[in-house]
Design a protein around this motif. Structure first.
Motif, PDB file in Angstrom:
ATOM      1  N   ALA A   9     -43.736   0.297 -10.030  1.00 30.10           N
ATOM      2  CA  ALA A   9     -42.816   1.342  -9.566  1.00 30.10           C
ATOM      3  C   ALA A   9     -43.412   2.107  -8.396  1.00 30.10           C
ATOM      4  O   ALA A   9     -42.721   2.442  -7.429  1.00 30.10           O
ATOM      5  N   VAL A  10     -44.702   2.387  -8.470  1.00 27.14           N
ATOM      6  CA  VAL A  10     -45.373   3.118  -7.390  1.00 27.14           C
ATOM      7  C   VAL A  10     -45.468   2.248  -6.143  1.00 27.14           C
ATOM      8  O   VAL A  10     -45.295   2.739  -5.024  1.00 27.14           O
ATOM      9  N   GLU A  11     -45.730   0.965  -6.308  1.00 28.48           N
ATOM     10  CA  GLU A  11     -45.785   0.059  -5.152  1.00 28.48           C
ATOM     11  C   GLU A  11     -44.440   0.027  -4.431  1.00 28.48           C
ATOM     12  O   GLU A  11     -44.391   0.064  -3.202  1.00 28.48           O
ATOM     13  N   ALA A  12     -43.344  -0.015  -5.185  1.00 27.53           N
ATOM     14  CA  ALA A  12     -42.013   0.004  -4.584  1.00 27.53           C
ATOM     15  C   ALA A  12     -41.772   1.322  -3.850  1.00 27.53           C
ATOM     16  O   ALA A  12     -41.231   1.346  -2.739  1.00 27.53           O
ATOM     17  N   ALA A  19     -42.195   2.596   5.016  1.00 25.24           N
ATOM     18  CA  ALA A  19     -41.172   2.085   5.936  1.00 25.24           C
ATOM     19  C   ALA A  19     -40.486   3.221   6.686  1.00 25.24           C
ATOM     20  O   ALA A  19     -40.071   3.054   7.838  1.00 25.24           O
ATOM     21  N   ARG A  20     -40.392   4.359   6.059  1.00 23.68           N
ATOM     22  CA  ARG A  20     -39.741   5.516   6.683  1.00 23.68           C
ATOM     23  C   ARG A  20     -40.739   6.435   7.384  1.00 23.68           C
ATOM     24  O   ARG A  20     -40.346   7.396   8.022  1.00 23.68           O
ATOM     25  N   GLY A  21     -42.036   6.163   7.202  1.00 19.72           N
ATOM     26  CA  GLY A  21     -43.059   7.033   7.785  1.00 19.72           C
ATOM     27  C   GLY A  21     -43.066   8.413   7.146  1.00 19.72           C
ATOM     28  O   GLY A  21     -43.327   9.412   7.817  1.00 19.72           O
ATOM     29  N   GLU A  22     -42.799   8.460   5.843  1.00 20.60           N
ATOM     30  CA  GLU A  22     -42.689   9.740   5.155  1.00 20.60           C
ATOM     31  C   GLU A  22     -43.772   9.902   4.092  1.00 20.60           C
ATOM     32  O   GLU A  22     -44.384   8.940   3.657  1.00 20.60           O
ATOM     33  N   GLY A 158     -36.095   8.188  -9.742  1.00 20.01           N
ATOM     34  CA  GLY A 158     -35.171   9.047  -9.000  1.00 20.01           C
ATOM     35  C   GLY A 158     -35.532   9.140  -7.526  1.00 20.01           C
ATOM     36  O   GLY A 158     -34.647   9.126  -6.662  1.00 20.01           O
ATOM     37  N   LEU A 159     -36.798   9.201  -7.238  1.00 19.72           N
ATOM     38  CA  LEU A 159     -37.216   9.243  -5.842  1.00 19.72           C
ATOM     39  C   LEU A 159     -36.945   7.908  -5.157  1.00 19.72           C
ATOM     40  O   LEU A 159     -36.454   7.875  -4.019  1.00 19.72           O
ATOM     41  N   ARG A 160     -37.214   6.813  -5.835  1.00 22.56           N
ATOM     42  CA  ARG A 160     -36.929   5.494  -5.251  1.00 22.56           C
ATOM     43  C   ARG A 160     -35.437   5.354  -4.932  1.00 22.56           C
ATOM     44  O   ARG A 160     -35.075   4.835  -3.872  1.00 22.56           O
ATOM     45  N   ARG A 161     -34.571   5.813  -5.820  1.00 20.11           N
ATOM     46  CA  ARG A 161     -33.118   5.739  -5.563  1.00 20.11           C
ATOM     47  C   ARG A 161     -32.742   6.538  -4.327  1.00 20.11           C
ATOM     48  O   ARG A 161     -31.880   6.125  -3.549  1.00 20.11           O
ATOM     49  N   ARG A 162     -33.393   7.670  -4.127  1.00 20.32           N
ATOM     50  CA  ARG A 162     -33.066   8.505  -2.967  1.00 20.32           C
ATOM     51  C   ARG A 162     -33.609   7.905  -1.675  1.00 20.32           C
ATOM     52  O   ARG A 162     -33.092   8.177  -0.594  1.00 20.32           O
ATOM     53  N   LEU A 163     -34.642   7.122  -1.769  1.00 26.49           N
ATOM     54  CA  LEU A 163     -35.245   6.504  -0.588  1.00 26.49           C
ATOM     55  C   LEU A 163     -34.634   5.152  -0.232  1.00 26.49           C
ATOM     56  O   LEU A 163     -34.729   4.724   0.913  1.00 26.49           O
ATOM     57  N   ALA A 164     -34.053   4.469  -1.180  1.00 25.28           N
ATOM     58  CA  ALA A 164     -33.609   3.084  -1.010  1.00 25.28           C
ATOM     59  C   ALA A 164     -32.710   2.862   0.200  1.00 25.28           C
ATOM     60  O   ALA A 164     -32.927   1.919   0.938  1.00 25.28           O
ATOM     61  N   PRO A 165     -31.698   3.675   0.430  1.00 20.18           N
ATOM     62  CA  PRO A 165     -30.856   3.395   1.601  1.00 20.18           C
ATOM     63  C   PRO A 165     -31.590   3.797   2.893  1.00 20.18           C
ATOM     64  O   PRO A 165     -31.614   4.959   3.250  1.00 20.18           O
ATOM     65  N   LEU A 166     -32.211   2.823   3.519  1.00 26.12           N
ATOM     66  CA  LEU A 166     -32.903   3.095   4.790  1.00 26.12           C
ATOM     67  C   LEU A 166     -31.880   3.279   5.825  1.00 26.12           C
ATOM     68  O   LEU A 166     -31.460   3.373   6.673  1.00 26.12           O
TER      69      LEU A 166
END
Length: 166
Positions: A9-12, A19-22, A158-166
């Motif tokens: 999960a952390v790797e994802a 990828a977003r530089g965040e 929850g954070l991954r879901r918010r980040l997914a749409p690049l």
């Protein structure tokens, strides 16, 4: 709790942030730093993880994150307004400006619950530097370790879901 079990999960999450530089900051109460520990278990996390703050007491939430004491008095430490204030405060207080914050505050047990907020009640909040923020309440079951583990999993997901749409 074994932080290694959360590595996929952390790797994802790391892939999405890089990828977003965040960068990410965490503000934790009931998990006592477990989210930060899971993030920093991954080699190279310094590229995307800024810091983790454990604010277990109400005074720490006020001092370290700027959560108004009046907000805690009015709503309780385990509440949507406090979780959101923790996330926003973590962003404000990050040394290297973080882009994302995840905050958790809850009752892991075995004591501390009430009829209104039983053991297993956890508020999670995610905030972005842009001002966007979201909070969710979960009622986890099981013992203290299970509640804390579920909180970590939900915070990361929850954070991954918010980040997914690049």
């Amino acid at each position: 709790m074994d932080t290694v079990t959360h590595l996929p999960a952390v790797e994802a999450l790391a892939t999405l942030l890089l990828a977003r530089g965040e960068r990410l900051v965490t503000a934790e109460s009931c998990t006592g730093g477990l989210i930060a520990a899971c993030c920093t278990e991954l080699a190279g996390s310094s590229l995307w993880f800024e810091r983790g703050v454990v604010t277990y007491s109400n005074e720490a939430k006020a001092e370290w994150l700027g959560v108004p004491a009046a907000l805690i008095a009015e709503h309780g430490a385990v509440s949507e307004p406090v979780a959101l204030a923790m996330a926003r405060g973590a962003l404000v207080h990050s040394a290297v400006p973080a882009d994302w914050a995840v905050a958790v505050t809850g009752i892991a047990g075995p004591g501390g619950g009430s009829p209104a907020k039983p053991v297993g009640t956890v508020w999670l909040a995610w905030a972005h530097r842009s001002g966007a923020a979201h909070a969710a309440c979960h009622h986890f079951t099981g013992d203290r370790a299970a509640v804390r583990q579920a909180t970590v999993e939900h915070a990361l997901a929850g954070l991954r879901r918010r980040l997914a749409p690049l």
